[in-house]
Write a protein that holds these residues in place. Structure first.
Motif, PDB file in Angstrom:
ATOM      1  N   SER A  54       0.852  -1.192   0.000  1.00 38.47           N
ATOM      2  CA  SER A  54       0.000   0.000   0.000  1.00 38.47           C
ATOM      3  C   SER A  54       0.889   1.243   0.000  1.00 38.47           C
ATOM      4  O   SER A  54       1.804   1.358   0.824  1.00 38.47           O
ATOM      5  CB  SER A  54      -0.915   0.002   1.230  1.00 38.47           C
ATOM      6  OG  SER A  54      -1.707   1.169   1.263  1.00 38.47           O
ATOM      7  N   ARG A  55       0.625   2.178  -0.936  1.00 40.92           N
ATOM      8  CA  ARG A  55       1.414   3.399  -1.079  1.00 40.92           C
ATOM      9  C   ARG A  55       0.509   4.600  -0.786  1.00 40.92           C
ATOM     10  O   ARG A  55      -0.541   4.763  -1.419  1.00 40.92           O
ATOM     11  CB  ARG A  55       1.999   3.502  -2.489  1.00 40.92           C
ATOM     12  CG  ARG A  55       2.898   2.329  -2.855  1.00 40.92           C
ATOM     13  CD  ARG A  55       3.330   2.395  -4.312  1.00 40.92           C
ATOM     14  NE  ARG A  55       4.108   3.590  -4.575  1.00 40.92           N
ATOM     15  CZ  ARG A  55       5.420   3.689  -4.420  1.00 40.92           C
ATOM     16  NH1 ARG A  55       6.099   2.629  -4.015  1.00 40.92           N
ATOM     17  NH2 ARG A  55       6.059   4.798  -4.680  1.00 40.92           N
ATOM     18  N   LEU A  56       0.936   5.414   0.169  1.00 43.05           N
ATOM     19  CA  LEU A  56       0.154   6.578   0.592  1.00 43.05           C
ATOM     20  C   LEU A  56       0.963   7.845   0.359  1.00 43.05           C
ATOM     21  O   LEU A  56       2.089   7.981   0.870  1.00 43.05           O
ATOM     22  CB  LEU A  56      -0.215   6.461   2.075  1.00 43.05           C
ATOM     23  CG  LEU A  56      -1.000   7.628   2.665  1.00 43.05           C
ATOM     24  CD1 LEU A  56      -2.395   7.695   2.052  1.00 43.05           C
ATOM     25  CD2 LEU A  56      -1.093   7.506   4.179  1.00 43.05           C
ATOM     26  N   HIS A  57       0.422   8.795  -0.420  1.00 40.34           N
ATOM     27  CA  HIS A  57       1.078  10.076  -0.664  1.00 40.34           C
ATOM     28  C   HIS A  57       0.782  11.028   0.495  1.00 40.34           C
ATOM     29  O   HIS A  57      -0.381  11.294   0.807  1.00 40.34           O
ATOM     30  CB  HIS A  57       0.593  10.682  -1.978  1.00 40.34           C
ATOM     31  CG  HIS A  57       1.144   9.980  -3.186  1.00 40.34           C
ATOM     32  ND1 HIS A  57       0.675   8.756  -3.609  1.00 40.34           N
ATOM     33  CD2 HIS A  57       2.127  10.350  -4.062  1.00 40.34           C
ATOM     34  CE1 HIS A  57       1.348   8.390  -4.706  1.00 40.34           C
ATOM     35  NE2 HIS A  57       2.225   9.329  -4.993  1.00 40.34           N
ATOM     36  N   LEU A  58       1.856  11.514   1.121  1.00 36.66           N
ATOM     37  CA  LEU A  58       1.701  12.422   2.249  1.00 36.66           C
ATOM     38  C   LEU A  58       1.526  13.854   1.752  1.00 36.66           C
ATOM     39  O   LEU A  58       2.138  14.253   0.745  1.00 36.66           O
ATOM     40  CB  LEU A  58       2.915  12.352   3.169  1.00 36.66           C
ATOM     41  CG  LEU A  58       2.907  11.255   4.250  1.00 36.66           C
ATOM     42  CD1 LEU A  58       2.912   9.866   3.626  1.00 36.66           C
ATOM     43  CD2 LEU A  58       4.100  11.425   5.188  1.00 36.66           C
ATOM     44  N   PRO A  59       0.711  14.667   2.433  1.00 37.13           N
ATOM     45  CA  PRO A  59       0.594  16.081   2.058  1.00 37.13           C
ATOM     46  C   PRO A  59       1.917  16.808   2.285  1.00 37.13           C
ATOM     47  O   PRO A  59       2.789  16.351   3.029  1.00 37.13           O
ATOM     48  CB  PRO A  59      -0.501  16.598   2.998  1.00 37.13           C
ATOM     49  CG  PRO A  59      -1.204  15.383   3.497  1.00 37.13           C
ATOM     50  CD  PRO A  59      -0.189  14.302   3.524  1.00 37.13           C
TER      51      PRO A  59
END
Length: 332
Positions: free
Chosen positions: A209-214
């Motif tokens: 799972s890949r999550l783009h951080l703000p």
């Protein structure tokens, strides 16, 4: 009349003796005769129980045959019938017979002094999944327990940070027997992560799972959790995220390798040039030395001249002769 009574008694005794010999001598139970399993000698009703158990992969599993504690002196036999995916086998013990084991894979039947009887399965694996039936018989009764054993594994969870087009990306990877569900816990409203799932040849699932951080968001309060999609629903959490940016490391490694190769090539060139110069100077010495000696040998030998050996005496003698001649001329 008396003769008929005696014949009846003898016939009845013969029938009883035949049954006694057929059932075994002195109440002994055999596990090996004709490869057949013994039957309970008790007239009480045998209880059959069904249950499910779950075993974690890689652990030592203990299966209990019955909760009733039975002294060994009251026991007839304990038989474990094992039905696995790729084989069937049996492990048994009897009071008056030797142990019996056709599994030969590390499983063993353990009995304690407290009167409990367990089946030990070391290093439980997927191949050990199956149905285990315990048949136990003792003087006051007996029971049969059918146990379905299923494997489960906690997700092997890991995570790291990457830099992608100037943005920070958090990556969470879960490996396990089943495809895990990954959930992100963030202090901000996160977008939907990108999920990738695959299955290896060992029948293990990998979920990424890949999550783009703000922008300007800190990863210190970031946590990912993975829940196994099996009957146990075991859960694992991970929060120690660090950067593992391969895009920065590879150029640095390539520059270092190129610089090392250039230095090695330069030193090799200097060594070869130096070796050639030394070889050329030696060649000159070898070639020129015979020419000089040859020229010395070919030079003609000059005739012997005494005046060359005594130049001063010859010069004085000539001067004196000229002086004397001049004096005689003037006197005349």
């Amino acid at each position: 009349m008396e003769r008929k009574l005696v014949l009846r008694v003898v016939l009845l005794f013969a029938v009883c003796l035949t049954r006694s010999l057929a059932s075994g001598t002195d109440g002994k139970t055999s596990l090996h005769s004709n490869k057949t399993l013994p039957r309970s000698t008790s007239t009480n009703e045998r209880l059959t129980v069904y249950r499910n158990e779950y075993a974690e992969l890689g652990t030592t599993v203990t299966l209990n045959c019955t909760n009733t504690k039975i002294a060994w002196r009251d026991m007839f036999f304990v038989i474990w019938k094992i039905h696995l995916q790729d084989k069937e086998c049996m492990i048994a013990v009897a009071k008056n017979d030797s142990d019996y084991d056709t599994c030969q894979d590390g499983k063993k039947l353990n009995r304690t002094s407290e009167g409990t009887y367990h089946l030990i399965i070391p290093n439980f694996s997927v191949q050990d999944e199956g149905n285990y039936t315990c048949d136990i018989s003792y003087q006051s009764g007996g029971s049969v327990e059918n146990i379905k054993v299923s494997a489960f594994a906690r997700p092997d969870l890991s995570g790291w940070l990457e830099s992608e087009h100037g943005h920070t990306v958090a990556v969470c990877e879960a490996k396990g027997k089943s495809a895990a569900s990954i959930h992100w816990e963030t202090p901000w409203n996160s977008s939907s992560p990108i999920i990738q799932a695959s299955k290896t040849q060992d029948k293990l699932f990998t979920v990424i799972s890949r999550l783009h951080l703000p922008r300007h968001a800190s990863h210190t309060n970031l946590t990912c959790s993975a829940t196994a999609n099996d009957s146990k629903h075991t859960k694992t959490r991970f929060s120690s995220f660090t950067f593992r940016d391969t895009h920065v490391k590879w150029p640095t490694i390539l520059v270092g390798v190129c610089a090392t190769c250039s230095i090695v090539a330069l030193l090799t060139g200097f060594y070869i040039m130096r070796k050639n110069v030394i070889a050329l100077s030696v060649f000159r010495k070898i070639c020129c030395k015979p020419d000089i000696s040859a020229s010395n040998e070919e030079k003609p030998q000059q005739p012997y001249d005494p005046e060359e050996l005594q130049p001063y005496a010859s010069y004085v003698q000539r001067v004196n002769s000229i002086y004397n001649s001049s004096a005689e001329l003037f006197n005349a």
